[in-house]
Design a protein around this motif. Sequence first.
Motif, PDB file in Angstrom:
ATOM      1  N   ARG A 190       0.833  -1.208   0.000  1.00  0.00           N
ATOM      2  CA  ARG A 190       0.000   0.000   0.000  1.00  0.00           C
ATOM      3  C   ARG A 190       0.867   1.256   0.000  1.00  0.00           C
ATOM      4  N   ARG A 191       1.982   1.214   0.724  1.00  0.00           N
ATOM      5  CA  ARG A 191       2.894   2.364   0.731  1.00  0.00           C
ATOM      6  C   ARG A 191       3.576   2.540  -0.607  1.00  0.00           C
ATOM      7  N   PHE A 192       3.889   1.428  -1.247  1.00  0.00           N
ATOM      8  CA  PHE A 192       4.583   1.480  -2.534  1.00  0.00           C
ATOM      9  C   PHE A 192       3.709   2.079  -3.633  1.00  0.00           C
ATOM     10  N   ILE A 193       2.439   1.721  -3.661  1.00  0.00           N
ATOM     11  CA  ILE A 193       1.552   2.149  -4.744  1.00  0.00           C
ATOM     12  C   ILE A 193       1.239   3.631  -4.639  1.00  0.00           C
ATOM     13  N   GLU A 194       1.311   4.302  -5.786  1.00  0.00           N
ATOM     14  CA  GLU A 194       0.990   5.727  -5.866  1.00  0.00           C
ATOM     15  C   GLU A 194      -0.033   5.965  -6.971  1.00  0.00           C
ATOM     16  N   PRO A 195      -0.796   7.049  -6.893  1.00  0.00           N
ATOM     17  CA  PRO A 195      -1.730   7.377  -7.981  1.00  0.00           C
ATOM     18  C   PRO A 195      -1.007   7.434  -9.320  1.00  0.00           C
ATOM     19  N   GLY A 196      -1.645   6.867 -10.342  1.00  0.00           N
ATOM     20  CA  GLY A 196      -1.059   6.841 -11.671  1.00  0.00           C
ATOM     21  C   GLY A 196      -0.347   5.546 -12.004  1.00  0.00           C
ATOM     22  N   GLU A 205      16.526   0.686  -7.661  1.00  0.00           N
ATOM     23  CA  GLU A 205      17.038   2.040  -7.456  1.00  0.00           C
ATOM     24  C   GLU A 205      15.907   3.012  -7.150  1.00  0.00           C
ATOM     25  N   MET A 206      14.783   2.849  -7.835  1.00  0.00           N
ATOM     26  CA  MET A 206      13.622   3.703  -7.582  1.00  0.00           C
ATOM     27  C   MET A 206      13.105   3.496  -6.162  1.00  0.00           C
ATOM     28  N   LEU A 207      13.056   2.239  -5.723  1.00  0.00           N
ATOM     29  CA  LEU A 207      12.604   1.931  -4.367  1.00  0.00           C
ATOM     30  C   LEU A 207      13.574   2.477  -3.325  1.00  0.00           C
ATOM     31  N   PHE A 208      14.874   2.399  -3.618  1.00  0.00           N
ATOM     32  CA  PHE A 208      15.883   2.922  -2.692  1.00  0.00           C
ATOM     33  C   PHE A 208      15.701   4.424  -2.489  1.00  0.00           C
ATOM     34  N   ARG A 209      15.441   5.141  -3.572  1.00  0.00           N
ATOM     35  CA  ARG A 209      15.249   6.584  -3.466  1.00  0.00           C
ATOM     36  C   ARG A 209      14.019   6.946  -2.645  1.00  0.00           C
ATOM     37  N   ARG A 210      13.047   6.046  -2.590  1.00  0.00           N
ATOM     38  CA  ARG A 210      11.838   6.290  -1.796  1.00  0.00           C
ATOM     39  C   ARG A 210      11.952   5.739  -0.379  1.00  0.00           C
ATOM     40  N   GLY A 211      13.082   5.157  -0.044  1.00  0.00           N
ATOM     41  CA  GLY A 211      13.259   4.589   1.290  1.00  0.00           C
ATOM     42  C   GLY A 211      12.561   3.268   1.498  1.00  0.00           C
ATOM     43  N   LEU A 212      12.232   2.576   0.414  1.00  0.00           N
ATOM     44  CA  LEU A 212      11.516   1.308   0.502  1.00  0.00           C
ATOM     45  C   LEU A 212      12.443   0.108   0.376  1.00  0.00           C
ATOM     46  N   ILE A 213      13.713   0.345   0.046  1.00  0.00           N
ATOM     47  CA  ILE A 213      14.744  -0.674   0.073  1.00  0.00           C
ATOM     48  C   ILE A 213      15.934  -0.117   0.845  1.00  0.00           C
ATOM     49  N   LEU A 263       7.821  -4.185  -9.684  1.00  0.00           N
ATOM     50  CA  LEU A 263       8.101  -4.875  -8.436  1.00  0.00           C
ATOM     51  C   LEU A 263       7.174  -6.085  -8.397  1.00  0.00           C
ATOM     52  N   VAL A 264       7.740  -7.273  -8.155  1.00  0.00           N
ATOM     53  CA  VAL A 264       6.944  -8.506  -8.141  1.00  0.00           C
ATOM     54  C   VAL A 264       6.968  -9.101  -6.739  1.00  0.00           C
ATOM     55  N   MET A 265       5.787  -9.359  -6.202  1.00  0.00           N
ATOM     56  CA  MET A 265       5.653 -10.061  -4.928  1.00  0.00           C
ATOM     57  C   MET A 265       5.206 -11.476  -5.238  1.00  0.00           C
ATOM     58  N   LEU A 266       5.966 -12.465  -4.780  1.00  0.00           N
ATOM     59  CA  LEU A 266       5.659 -13.843  -5.138  1.00  0.00           C
ATOM     60  C   LEU A 266       5.465 -14.713  -3.910  1.00  0.00           C
ATOM     61  N   ARG A 267       4.509 -15.608  -4.037  1.00  0.00           N
ATOM     62  CA  ARG A 267       4.154 -16.510  -2.948  1.00  0.00           C
ATOM     63  C   ARG A 267       5.201 -17.609  -2.804  1.00  0.00           C
ATOM     64  N   ILE A 268       5.610 -17.848  -1.568  1.00  0.00           N
ATOM     65  CA  ILE A 268       6.542 -18.925  -1.264  1.00  0.00           C
ATOM     66  C   ILE A 268       5.790 -19.993  -0.477  1.00  0.00           C
ATOM     67  N   ASP A 269       5.696 -21.193  -1.044  1.00  0.00           N
ATOM     68  CA  ASP A 269       5.015 -22.291  -0.359  1.00  0.00           C
ATOM     69  C   ASP A 269       5.548 -23.608  -0.893  1.00  0.00           C
ATOM     70  N   PHE A 323      14.211 -10.214  -2.626  1.00  0.00           N
ATOM     71  CA  PHE A 323      14.191  -9.344  -1.450  1.00  0.00           C
ATOM     72  C   PHE A 323      13.171  -9.878  -0.454  1.00  0.00           C
ATOM     73  N   ARG A 324      13.422  -9.606   0.817  1.00  0.00           N
ATOM     74  CA  ARG A 324      12.438  -9.934   1.845  1.00  0.00           C
ATOM     75  C   ARG A 324      12.052  -8.655   2.582  1.00  0.00           C
ATOM     76  N   LEU A 325      10.850  -8.644   3.113  1.00  0.00           N
ATOM     77  CA  LEU A 325      10.385  -7.496   3.875  1.00  0.00           C
ATOM     78  C   LEU A 325      10.836  -7.613   5.327  1.00  0.00           C
ATOM     79  N   VAL A 326      11.353  -6.515   5.865  1.00  0.00           N
ATOM     80  CA  VAL A 326      11.615  -6.415   7.302  1.00  0.00           C
ATOM     81  C   VAL A 326      10.509  -5.529   7.881  1.00  0.00           C
ATOM     82  N   PRO A 327       9.490  -6.128   8.481  1.00  0.00           N
ATOM     83  CA  PRO A 327       8.329  -5.340   8.918  1.00  0.00           C
ATOM     84  C   PRO A 327       8.674  -4.187   9.851  1.00  0.00           C
ATOM     85  N   SER A 328       9.657  -4.389  10.748  1.00  0.00           N
ATOM     86  CA  SER A 328      10.007  -3.320  11.688  1.00  0.00           C
ATOM     87  C   SER A 328      10.579  -2.098  10.985  1.00  0.00           C
TER      88      SER A 328
END
Length: 252
Positions: free
Chosen positions: A40-46, A243-251, A183-189, A209-214
């Motif tokens: 939800r944080r990643f997605i922007e209008p447009g 690189e785009m995610l890094f500039r937004r503080g998401l990586i 950006l691709v989010m993929l299910r691991i099972d 990449f993995r998410l660090v929730p904290s």
Amino acid sequence: MVVTLGDGTRVKCPVDVRDRATYILVEQGDWCEPEVSFVRRFIEPGMSALDVGASHGVYALSLARRMGGRGRVVALEPIRAAFERLEQSLVENALQDTLTVIRAGLSNIAGEVDVGAQARRKPDNADADCGLEPAPMMTAKELMEGGRWPTARRLDFVRLNAGDQQLDILRHWPRELSEHSPLVMLRIDSGCSVNDAAKALAGFGMPLFRLVPSLGALVEYELGQPLDPGVRNLFTCTRERAEMLFRRGLIV
């Protein structure tokens, strides 16, 4: 029944607390995966997004809502009952101009296949199979070039929850996605392990990449690193998107 999430999204669910989605959404007021907040944080209008295996639609509906009428979400869901509830949720949230729901799964071969109908999994047995149901499949090429994808829109985000089709998608689709760089989010099972995903993506220059929730951010995952047993999703993308995610503080 309708469950209203914290961000105002309204989700249609079976009136049955034995249904896993109903149980989680009623108990928590949102979906149980920490990745949903990050996306939800990643997605922007447009932006534009694709949700493969949308199920109850928390991701697809939330992302369409976040776009505020400026963007596009396409949700694929092959199971009839889940598809019909998602269509109802689409109307319930008045997102017809932003969200398109298609009854289909994604595969390398178009046609009809038997897929696991998971609509009535019990909360204490998330991995139990609930039988098979014939469902239509479409190819990535058919989706992107057959008039189903909004013309001239760059694809910014993909959620892959494609069950038995997941590995085949990962092995072949990155070539067709290269010009979009989402950006691709993929299910691991059990059907797509971390090792399987890494091998499938090895030749495409797309690290995991993995998410660090904290932190609310992604970190690069090195094969062999221990993962929390509760981790069900990883992310991948090209270095350009990273690189785009890094500039937004998401990586980090």
